[in-house]
Design an enzyme around this catalytic site. Structure first.
Site, PDB file in Angstrom:
ATOM      1  CB  CYS A 104      -0.969   0.018   1.269  1.00 44.98           C
ATOM      2  SG  CYS A 104      -1.936   1.476   1.228  1.00 44.98           S
ATOM      3  CB  CYS A 200      -6.521  -0.725   7.153  1.00 39.61           C
ATOM      4  SG  CYS A 200      -6.347  -1.030   5.633  1.00 39.61           S
TER       5      CYS A 200
END
Length: 351
Positions: A104, A200
């Site tokens: 990410c 997440c």
């Protein structure tokens, strides 16, 4: 000449203090906050998380209001799902154990977001990472953060070196405890907010999430001699070094020492079988000029001490030879190379 600075706001104390320090240094007219919307909050049902949730967006917006700077939400759901979530699932199907935070950072935060903030008038992106970018002989390099307990350079090795000139790490020179003190002094809403450690986009256990995404595929659990011990429901529920769910009958503790995706097999053995001193890597990213072979230290996971090694490039195959065998080397995880505090680069473990 500095234009504007965009601060990536996760709604946590680190990014909040990073924003406050940027306002102090550059002036509130030259700073704004940005929060990435990475997935559908209703579907992920992760509002109890400390980052990336709808509550986190609200916290980030409130911090920006307190600091007197604008706040923007940028939607990267499509990119995040394609490059992070889908690849995460596919890697587990192969028997790998990926690190989505590293990917990410590489593809979303320090690529797509870095490009997007330019449309909003910023030429620098600041984040709450504990790492440093320093100029040495007119060139920029990535270094560990000064707080050894919080250093996050391991997660940042994938940054394109050319982008270092557009990135700021305001917390790199301070400790986590100092960050908390600054937040308390400024009476930031996030001052007491606990850290988020989980992935997440997963609410609950990773194994349960994967069971919803990957079909059951029954295979064999075998020992290192090839003898079947029991069955498994899918290689994606196992990782190197695991002890649970391996069947009984052994007088000694047994561990997952291998995952064979082609044969849909889990291989188990004693702890001594977990140690390797040679590994292969791919998808390397170098942040310095390196001449092979070279000696350095390396981490094969975030929470570990550095291990001395030799890195070779043999016919475009990267081989890492450790001075001492390393425990539970895991396919899909990242290895990051260091020269003291300088980050040399890293890659993905494939064998």
């Amino acid at each position: 000449m500095l234009n504007k600075v965009a601060v990536a706001m996760s709604g946590g104390v680190d990014s909040s203090v990073a924003a406050a320090l940027c306002v102090e240094k550059y002036g509130k007219d030259n700073v704004f906050g940005v929060t990435m919307k990475l997935f559908c909050y209703k579907e992920s049902n992760n509002d109890d998380k400390n980052c990336c949730s709808s509550d986190a967006v609200s916290d980030a917006k409130n911090i920006c209001a307190q600091l007197g700077i604008p706040h923007y939400v940028i939607n990267f759901e499509k990119e995040f799902n394609k490059y992070i979530v889908n690849d995460f699932i596919e890697d587990y199907k192969k028997g790998h154990t990926p690190n989505p935070c590293i990917k990410c950072n590489q593809l979303i935060k320090f690529n797509y977001l870095l490009t997007k903030i330019k449309d909003l008038g910023a030429d620098k992106l600041a984040t709450g990472h504990y790492a440093r970018i320093k100029k040495v002989k007119n060139d920029l390099f990535l270094f560990r953060g000064l707080d050894n307990n919080k250093d996050q350079s391991y997660f940042l090795y994938g940054i394109n070196k050319d982008n270092l000139k557009n990135i700021i790490f305001p917390l790199g020179e301070i400790s986590k405890s100092e960050t908390r003190k600054i937040a308390d002094k400024l009476k930031l809403k996030t001052a007491k907010k606990k850290e988020s450690q989980e992935i997440c986009f997963i609410n609950g256990k990773t194994e349960d999430y994967l069971k919803e995404k990957i079909k059951k595929n029954i295979g064999k659990i075998i020992n290192i001699d090839g003898e079947e011990i029991t069955k498994h429901d899918g290689i994606f529920t196992y990782t190197i070094g695991q002890r649970k769910g391996l069947g009984g009958g052994s007088k000694k503790p047994m561990y997952v020492v291998g995952i064979n995706s082609n044969k849909n097999q889990i291989v188990i053995g004693e702890e001594s079988e977990l140690y390797k001193n040679e590994i292969d890597i791919e998808n390397t990213n170098w942040l310095t000029s390196v001449e092979f072979p070279f000696k350095c230290s390396a981490k094969i996971r975030y929470r570990m001490d550095d291990a001395e090694c030799l890195v070779k490039n043999v016919n475009n195959r990267y081989l890492v030879i450790f001075d001492k065998p390393q425990r539970a080397v895991t396919k899909g995880q990242s290895i990051v190379f260091y020269n003291k505090d300088l980050v040399l680069g890293g890659g993905i473990i494939i064998n």
